[in-house]
Design a protein around this motif. Structure first.
Motif, PDB file in Angstrom:
ATOM      1  N   TYR A 163      -7.914   0.159  -4.630  1.00  0.00           N
ATOM      2  CA  TYR A 163      -8.734  -1.022  -4.341  1.00  0.00           C
ATOM      3  C   TYR A 163     -10.130  -0.554  -3.959  1.00  0.00           C
ATOM      4  N   PHE A 164     -11.142  -1.256  -4.424  1.00  0.00           N
ATOM      5  CA  PHE A 164     -12.502  -1.026  -3.910  1.00  0.00           C
ATOM      6  C   PHE A 164     -13.361  -2.250  -4.206  1.00  0.00           C
ATOM      7  N   LEU A 168     -18.515  -5.509   0.107  1.00  0.00           N
ATOM      8  CA  LEU A 168     -18.380  -5.390   1.560  1.00  0.00           C
ATOM      9  C   LEU A 168     -19.372  -4.387   2.153  1.00  0.00           C
ATOM     10  N   ARG A 172     -19.684  -3.059   6.063  1.00  0.00           N
ATOM     11  CA  ARG A 172     -19.412  -1.678   6.491  1.00  0.00           C
ATOM     12  C   ARG A 172     -20.579  -1.151   7.321  1.00  0.00           C
ATOM     13  N   MET A 188      -7.032   1.063   9.623  1.00  0.00           N
ATOM     14  CA  MET A 188      -5.588   0.917   9.332  1.00  0.00           C
ATOM     15  C   MET A 188      -5.256   0.802   7.851  1.00  0.00           C
ATOM     16  N   PHE A 189      -6.243   0.330   7.051  1.00  0.00           N
ATOM     17  CA  PHE A 189      -6.000   0.132   5.613  1.00  0.00           C
ATOM     18  C   PHE A 189      -7.239   0.681   4.895  1.00  0.00           C
ATOM     19  N   GLY A 191      -8.044   2.544   2.200  1.00  0.00           N
ATOM     20  CA  GLY A 191      -8.351   2.710   0.775  1.00  0.00           C
ATOM     21  C   GLY A 191      -8.954   4.092   0.549  1.00  0.00           C
ATOM     22  N   PRO A 194     -14.191   3.657   2.342  1.00  0.00           N
ATOM     23  CA  PRO A 194     -15.576   3.198   2.504  1.00  0.00           C
ATOM     24  C   PRO A 194     -15.986   2.905   3.948  1.00  0.00           C
ATOM     25  N   PHE A 195     -15.114   2.266   4.748  1.00  0.00           N
ATOM     26  CA  PHE A 195     -15.475   2.014   6.153  1.00  0.00           C
ATOM     27  C   PHE A 195     -15.558   3.341   6.916  1.00  0.00           C
ATOM     28  N   ASP A 212      -3.648   4.971   4.722  1.00  0.00           N
ATOM     29  CA  ASP A 212      -3.359   4.093   3.580  1.00  0.00           C
ATOM     30  C   ASP A 212      -2.006   4.454   3.000  1.00  0.00           C
ATOM     31  N   GLY A 238       0.558   6.871   4.556  1.00  0.00           N
ATOM     32  CA  GLY A 238       1.768   6.283   5.119  1.00  0.00           C
ATOM     33  C   GLY A 238       1.590   4.810   5.400  1.00  0.00           C
ATOM     34  N   SER A 240       0.974   1.913   7.852  1.00  0.00           N
ATOM     35  CA  SER A 240       0.305   1.764   9.149  1.00  0.00           C
ATOM     36  C   SER A 240       1.254   1.332  10.257  1.00  0.00           C
ATOM     37  N   ARG A 241       2.223   0.532   9.898  1.00  0.00           N
ATOM     38  CA  ARG A 241       3.167   0.047  10.926  1.00  0.00           C
ATOM     39  C   ARG A 241       3.780   1.219  11.686  1.00  0.00           C
ATOM     40  N   LEU A 257      -7.171  -5.825   5.507  1.00  0.00           N
ATOM     41  CA  LEU A 257      -6.125  -6.157   4.522  1.00  0.00           C
ATOM     42  C   LEU A 257      -6.028  -7.678   4.530  1.00  0.00           C
ATOM     43  N   PRO A 258      -7.062  -8.345   4.002  1.00  0.00           N
ATOM     44  CA  PRO A 258      -7.238  -9.789   4.254  1.00  0.00           C
ATOM     45  C   PRO A 258      -6.038 -10.675   3.935  1.00  0.00           C
ATOM     46  N   PHE A 264       0.412  -7.512  10.606  1.00  0.00           N
ATOM     47  CA  PHE A 264       0.292  -6.246  11.325  1.00  0.00           C
ATOM     48  C   PHE A 264      -0.168  -6.412  12.764  1.00  0.00           C
TER      49      PHE A 264
END
Ligand code: SAM
Length: 329
Positions: A163-164, A168, A172, A188-189, A191, A194-195, A212, A238, A240-241, A257-258, A264
């Protein structure tokens, strides 16, 4: 006439700079010379390789995508044409069903207007846990790996495997500007990062844990860490949970992760005592989002202080992607 000769790989960056300085002559076409791009100029500018060149005048009648396409696609359908995303030298465009028969024509027009673009893909729905778009090549070469640049950060990625979204980038930058030197960040997610990369480059905090579930995204994140020479990001492949339970408490948590970020929140509230969350979610109403955050926090005995809220981008005719920043303790 004069122009600036710049390396092809950095052409987009220089084109933007010269355009913003008002020195690029937009009445003429950019030209190509092996590994270089020649940008037409109105006047000399220092710091550039200035050359003499007979630039071809731009045919103004064909200067915009809609104008080119108006000869080939009914105007009622053209109204449905949405903006495309340029990711490095790859363009992704979403087409409504009525426009799909015109895919090739639209793709070719995009190539014609954007000399930096080498491949145009039609982007279908974004699917699955990895949030990867389904792509169909509609014009140009079948290349899927590219380098995207934003605010001095370089991001290598394969548009067909991760995903990219370039949309955004301002978000960022905003988050990076909030981060302090001694912060510990949890992305947490993440990708392809980028953040994390923007935060690392702009604010250089103590540590950034970047998780991720898509192994290919983590593969590219590792490459991007090397590419940007930023060594405070810890890539974790892995779920995130599970992974957040193994970490030290972060100061800031990015939950980008909209579609399913709410799923989560229980993990976050039950794992950490306090922190600031940058929470992204798709909704038709920001009030509902805030109510639900409070509802979830109550289950875990947490207090919420909302810090800020914004629409990040529109998602569908009735929904937007929101970012809500909140503090919990
Ligand atoms: N933050 C990145 C960005 O701005 O490009 C990626 C955002 S993308 C919307 C969401 C990411 O979450 C995807 O890369 C996906 O693989 C990842 N993901 C989905 N479920 C996950 C989970 N349970 N644990 C970790 N990552 C997950």
């Amino acid at each position: 006439m004069i122009g600036a000769r710049v390396p092809r790989l950095e052409a987009e960056k220089y084109r933007k700079i010269l355009l913003e300085m008002g020195i690029m002559d937009i009445n003429y076409k950019i030209a190509y010379e092996k590994d270089y791009i020649l940008i037409p100029l109105k006047e000399e500018v220092s710091g550039y390789d200035i050359i003499d060149y007979e630039f071809l005048p731009l045919d103004k009648r064909k200067s915009s995508l809609r104008e080119i396409l108006s000869e080939k696609i009914p105007s009622s359908l053209l109204l449905k044409l949405r903006a495309f995303d340029a990711i490095g030298n790859i363009a992704l465009i979403q087409l409504s069903d009525e426009l799909i028969p015109y895919s090739k024509i639209i793709g070719e027009a995009l190539l014609q207007l954007n000399p930096f673009i080498k491949a145009v893909f039609r982007k279908d729905s974004i699917e699955g846990e990895y949030r990867v778009p389904k792509l169909e090549l509609i014009a140009g070469e079948h290349i899927t790996e590219t380098v995207y640049r934003e605010f001095g950060v370089r991001i290598l990625l394969d548009v067909s495997k991760v995903y990219f979204s370039p949309r955004l980038s301002e978000e960022r930058k905003r988050i990076a500007s909030l981060v302090r030197k001694d912060d510990i960040i949890l992305d947490m997610f993440c990708g392809v990062g980028p953040f994390s990369l923007m935060i690392s480059k702009k604010s250089d905090p103590k540590k950034i844990y970047a998780i991720d579930i898509n192994e290919t995204a983590i593969y590219y994140l590792k490459k991007n860490i090397a590419l940007n020479k930023t060594y405070n990001i810890i890539p974790i492949h892995g779920d995130s949970r599970e992974e957040i339970k193994k970490l030290e408490p972060p100061d800031r948590i990015i939950m980008n992760l909209p579609h399913s970020s709410f799923e989560f929140l229980p993990d976050v509230f039950s794992t950490f005592d306090r922190g600031i969350v940058h929470f992204y979610c798709v909704s038709e109403n920001i009030k509902k989002v805030k109510e639900r955050i409070i509802e979830e926090s109550n289950k875990y005995g947490k207090e919420i202080e909302f810090l800020s809220e914004r629409v990040v981008k529109s998602y569908s005719p009735n929904t937007d992607i929101y970012c809500i920043d909140f503090d919990f303790s």
